[in-house]
Design a protein around this motif. Structure first.
Motif, mmCIF file in Angstrom:
data_model
loop_
_atom_site.group_PDB
_atom_site.id
_atom_site.type_symbol
_atom_site.label_atom_id
_atom_site.label_comp_id
_atom_site.label_asym_id
_atom_site.label_seq_id
_atom_site.Cartn_x
_atom_site.Cartn_y
_atom_site.Cartn_z
ATOM 1 N N HIS A 117 0.820 -1.216 0.000
ATOM 2 C CA HIS A 117 0.000 0.000 0.000
ATOM 3 C C HIS A 117 0.852 1.263 0.000
ATOM 4 N N GLU A 118 1.994 1.211 -0.694
ATOM 5 C CA GLU A 118 2.869 2.370 -0.859
ATOM 6 C C GLU A 118 2.756 2.874 -2.292
ATOM 7 N N THR A 119 2.774 4.200 -2.449
ATOM 8 C CA THR A 119 2.611 4.817 -3.759
ATOM 9 C C THR A 119 3.958 5.278 -4.305
ATOM 10 N N TYR A 120 4.184 4.986 -5.576
ATOM 11 C CA TYR A 120 5.394 5.381 -6.290
ATOM 12 C C TYR A 120 4.989 6.195 -7.515
ATOM 13 N N LEU A 121 5.682 7.309 -7.758
ATOM 14 C CA LEU A 121 5.453 8.142 -8.935
ATOM 15 C C LEU A 121 6.773 8.306 -9.662
ATOM 16 N N VAL A 122 6.750 8.248 -10.989
ATOM 17 C CA VAL A 122 7.911 8.580 -11.814
ATOM 18 C C VAL A 122 7.442 9.432 -12.985
ATOM 19 N N TRP A 123 8.349 10.261 -13.530
ATOM 20 C CA TRP A 123 8.009 11.134 -14.643
ATOM 21 C C TRP A 123 9.279 11.610 -15.317
ATOM 22 N N THR A 124 9.124 12.186 -16.504
ATOM 23 C CA THR A 124 10.264 12.755 -17.209
ATOM 24 C C THR A 124 10.342 14.242 -16.907
ATOM 25 N N HIS A 125 11.602 14.723 -16.815
ATOM 26 C CA HIS A 125 11.857 16.135 -16.563
ATOM 27 C C HIS A 125 13.253 16.477 -17.066
ATOM 28 N N ASP A 126 13.356 17.459 -17.931
ATOM 29 C CA ASP A 126 14.648 17.911 -18.480
ATOM 30 C C ASP A 126 15.466 16.774 -19.079
ATOM 31 N N ALA A 153 11.118 12.290 0.598
ATOM 32 C CA ALA A 153 10.169 13.378 0.844
ATOM 33 C C ALA A 153 10.078 14.309 -0.360
ATOM 34 N N GLN A 154 11.155 14.391 -1.138
ATOM 35 C CA GLN A 154 11.217 15.218 -2.341
ATOM 36 C C GLN A 154 11.589 14.330 -3.522
ATOM 37 N N PRO A 155 11.297 14.785 -4.753
ATOM 38 C CA PRO A 155 11.659 13.998 -5.930
ATOM 39 C C PRO A 155 13.169 13.774 -6.014
ATOM 40 N N VAL A 156 13.551 12.602 -6.510
ATOM 41 C CA VAL A 156 14.959 12.271 -6.725
ATOM 42 C C VAL A 156 15.147 11.842 -8.173
ATOM 43 N N ALA A 157 16.304 12.187 -8.736
ATOM 44 C CA ALA A 157 16.622 11.779 -10.101
ATOM 45 C C ALA A 157 17.042 10.319 -10.088
ATOM 46 N N ILE A 158 16.479 9.535 -11.009
ATOM 47 C CA ILE A 158 16.926 8.143 -11.100
ATOM 48 C C ILE A 158 17.794 7.924 -12.340
ATOM 49 N N THR A 159 17.734 8.848 -13.307
ATOM 50 C CA THR A 159 18.647 8.836 -14.447
ATOM 51 C C THR A 159 18.618 10.209 -15.104
ATOM 52 N N LYS A 160 19.755 10.592 -15.701
ATOM 53 C CA LYS A 160 19.844 11.880 -16.390
ATOM 54 C C LYS A 160 19.338 11.798 -17.821
ATOM 55 N N ASP A 161 19.322 10.585 -18.378
ATOM 56 C CA ASP A 161 18.874 10.378 -19.751
ATOM 57 C C ASP A 161 17.828 9.287 -19.780
ATOM 58 N N GLY A 162 16.644 9.608 -20.290
ATOM 59 C CA GLY A 162 15.631 8.574 -20.399
ATOM 60 C C GLY A 162 14.258 9.140 -20.679
ATOM 61 N N GLY A 163 13.386 8.270 -21.115
ATOM 62 C CA GLY A 163 12.015 8.656 -21.400
ATOM 63 C C GLY A 163 11.121 7.434 -21.454
ATOM 64 N N PHE A 164 9.854 7.684 -21.628
ATOM 65 C CA PHE A 164 8.843 6.630 -21.747
ATOM 66 C C PHE A 164 8.887 5.676 -20.545
ATOM 67 N N VAL A 165 8.908 6.243 -19.362
ATOM 68 C CA VAL A 165 9.030 5.458 -18.139
ATOM 69 C C VAL A 165 7.716 4.765 -17.796
ATOM 70 N N ALA A 166 7.836 3.559 -17.252
ATOM 71 C CA ALA A 166 6.677 2.784 -16.809
ATOM 72 C C ALA A 166 7.013 2.132 -15.474
ATOM 73 N N LEU A 167 5.992 1.859 -14.680
ATOM 74 C CA LEU A 167 6.151 1.193 -13.387
ATOM 75 C C LEU A 167 5.305 -0.064 -13.341
ATOM 76 N N VAL A 168 5.780 -1.038 -12.568
ATOM 77 C CA VAL A 168 4.981 -2.228 -12.308
ATOM 78 C C VAL A 168 5.187 -2.616 -10.849
ATOM 79 N N ALA A 169 4.082 -2.917 -10.173
ATOM 80 C CA ALA A 169 4.144 -3.418 -8.795
ATOM 81 C C ALA A 169 4.448 -4.908 -8.857
ATOM 82 N N LEU A 170 5.413 -5.346 -8.054
ATOM 83 C CA LEU A 170 5.840 -6.743 -8.034
ATOM 84 C C LEU A 170 5.130 -7.521 -6.932
#
Length: 85
Positions: A26-35, A46-63
Motif C-alpha cells: 500500500h505504498e505509492t510510487y510516482l515517476v516522470w520525465t523532466h529535463d 520526501a522530495q523527488p529524486v533523479a533516477i537517471t539523467k537520460d531517459g524517457g517513456f518510463v513505466a512502473l509495475v508493482a511486483l
C-alpha cells in the motif's frame, strides 16, 4: 506534477508523462520525465529524486513481493531499476 491522496492535492514539481504504481504494501510510487531525465517520488523520499539523467517513456509495475520496478528507454535500450531498495 500534482499528486492527491485523500482530499488534499500536493505540487510535486515540473515534468510530464507520469507513471504511478501502488505496491502490495500500500505504498505509492510516482515517476516522470523532466529535463531529459527521469525523477521519482517514493515512500522513502520526501522530495523527488533523479533516477537517471537520460531517459524517457518510463513505466512502473508493482511486483508480487511488494516491490516496484521502473523501466524506461535510454540510448536505444531499456533500463530497469527497483525503486523499493
Amino acid at each position: 506534477i500534482y499528486y492527491a491522496e485523500g482530499a488534499s492535492e500536493r505540487r510535486i514539481g515540473p515534468g510530464k508523462d507520469v507513471a504511478l504504481a501502488r505496491s502490495s504494501k500500500h505504498e505509492t510510487y510516482l515517476v516522470w520525465t523532466h529535463d531529459g531525465g527521469i525523477e521519482a517520488l517514493t515512500p522513502k523520499s520526501a522530495q523527488p529524486v533523479a533516477i537517471t539523467k537520460d531517459g524517457g517513456f518510463v513505466a512502473l509495475v508493482a511486483l508480487p513481493d511488494g516491490g516496484v520496478l521502473a523501466a524506461w528507454e535510454t540510448h536505444q535500450s531499456i533500463e530497469l531499476k527497483r525503486l523499493d531498495r
